[in-house]
Write an enzyme that holds these catalytic residues in place. Sequence first.
Site, PDB file in Angstrom:
ATOM      1  N   ASN A  48       0.859  -1.188   0.000  1.00  0.00           N
ATOM      2  CA  ASN A  48       0.000   0.000   0.000  1.00  0.00           C
ATOM      3  C   ASN A  48       0.889   1.229   0.000  1.00  0.00           C
ATOM      4  OD1 ASN A  48      -1.788   2.175   1.375  1.00  0.00           O
ATOM      5  ND2 ASN A  48      -3.192   0.492   0.991  1.00  0.00           N
ATOM      6  N   TYR A  51       2.782   2.683   3.544  1.00  0.00           N
ATOM      7  CA  TYR A  51       3.549   1.437   3.677  1.00  0.00           C
ATOM      8  C   TYR A  51       3.114   0.471   4.785  1.00  0.00           C
ATOM      9  CZ  TYR A  51       7.050   3.285   0.338  1.00  0.00           C
ATOM     10  OH  TYR A  51       7.685   3.764  -0.783  1.00  0.00           O
ATOM     11  N   CYS A  56       1.267  -9.216   4.331  1.00  0.00           N
ATOM     12  CA  CYS A  56       2.117 -10.307   3.857  1.00  0.00           C
ATOM     13  C   CYS A  56       1.292 -11.398   3.171  1.00  0.00           C
ATOM     14  CB  CYS A  56       2.866 -10.932   5.027  1.00  0.00           C
ATOM     15  SG  CYS A  56       4.172  -9.911   5.711  1.00  0.00           S
ATOM     16  N   GLU A  58       1.442 -14.520   3.760  1.00  0.00           N
ATOM     17  CA  GLU A  58       0.960 -15.478   4.755  1.00  0.00           C
ATOM     18  C   GLU A  58      -0.356 -15.012   5.378  1.00  0.00           C
ATOM     19  OE1 GLU A  58       3.949 -14.186   4.433  1.00  0.00           O
ATOM     20  OE2 GLU A  58       5.536 -15.528   5.137  1.00  0.00           O
ATOM     21  N   CYS A  89       7.656 -13.370   8.526  1.00  0.00           N
ATOM     22  CA  CYS A  89       8.057 -12.328   9.474  1.00  0.00           C
ATOM     23  C   CYS A  89       7.521 -12.680  10.858  1.00  0.00           C
ATOM     24  CB  CYS A  89       7.536 -10.960   9.012  1.00  0.00           C
ATOM     25  SG  CYS A  89       5.766 -10.719   9.277  1.00  0.00           S
TER      26      CYS A  89
HETATM   27  N1  THU Z   1       6.680 -10.396   2.745  1.00  0.00           N
HETATM   28  C1  THU Z   1       5.764 -11.407   2.737  1.00  0.00           C
HETATM   29  O1  THU Z   1       4.686 -11.270   2.142  1.00  0.00           O
HETATM   30  N2  THU Z   1       6.048 -12.539   3.415  1.00  0.00           N
HETATM   31  C2  THU Z   1       7.234 -12.803   4.013  1.00  0.00           C
HETATM   32  O2  THU Z   1       7.418 -13.890   4.546  1.00  0.00           O
HETATM   33  C3  THU Z   1       8.303 -11.807   4.001  1.00  0.00           C
HETATM   34  C4  THU Z   1       7.928 -10.473   3.466  1.00  0.00           C
HETATM   35  C5  THU Z   1       6.403  -9.177   1.962  1.00  0.00           C
HETATM   36  C6  THU Z   1       6.025  -7.962   2.735  1.00  0.00           C
HETATM   37  C7  THU Z   1       6.381  -6.873   1.739  1.00  0.00           C
HETATM   38  O3  THU Z   1       5.308  -6.691   0.843  1.00  0.00           O
HETATM   39  C8  THU Z   1       7.561  -7.435   0.985  1.00  0.00           C
HETATM   40  O4  THU Z   1       7.537  -8.839   1.188  1.00  0.00           O
HETATM   41  C9  THU Z   1       8.899  -6.886   1.414  1.00  0.00           C
HETATM   42  O5  THU Z   1       9.073  -7.010   2.788  1.00  0.00           O
END
Ligand code: THU
Length: 137
Positions: A48, A51, A56, A58, A89
């Site tokens: 977005n 930020y 994520c 997941e 994360c």
């Molecule tokens: N991100 C994920 O979607 N999953 C993870 O396990 C690590 C990070 C995304 C969040 C953000 O959109 C981008 O990766 C960079 O951090």
Amino acid sequence: MTEPDLDALFAAALAVRASAHAPYSGFAVGAALCDEAGRIHAGCNVENAAYPVGTCAEAGAVSAMIAGGSRRIRAILVLADSPDPVTPCGACRQRIREFGAPDTPILAAGPGGLRARYTLEALLPASFGPEHLAHGR
Ligand code: THU
């Protein structure tokens, strides 16, 4: 976990990753999980312009599972293209904790295949979960 499940998780994560909305980081992620009924639910990261509002992959997969009526994560696979295997994360480890078990596999994959295998307990030791609230209600 049998190999057909792994192949299906990998295929689902690879496919959904193509839908990622990651114009700010340029880092597309796909996640796919298998629920207690063997169904697969997938999600991608959705960034977005504000930020911190981004989510994520997941989180999307967990939301899809809940929306589909399931409550248990049997295994989850995260797919991204990075020099090192990408693991969830901290916040997403806790999201998985809500619906997983200590031995729930968390699999890290790249576009070429599986790269690393962990368990929830290994990535989130001594964790807080629903059972801690049992005496507070
Ligand atoms: N991100 C994920 O979607 N999953 C993870 O396990 C690590 C990070 C995304 C969040 C953000 O959109 C981008 O990766 C960079 O951090």
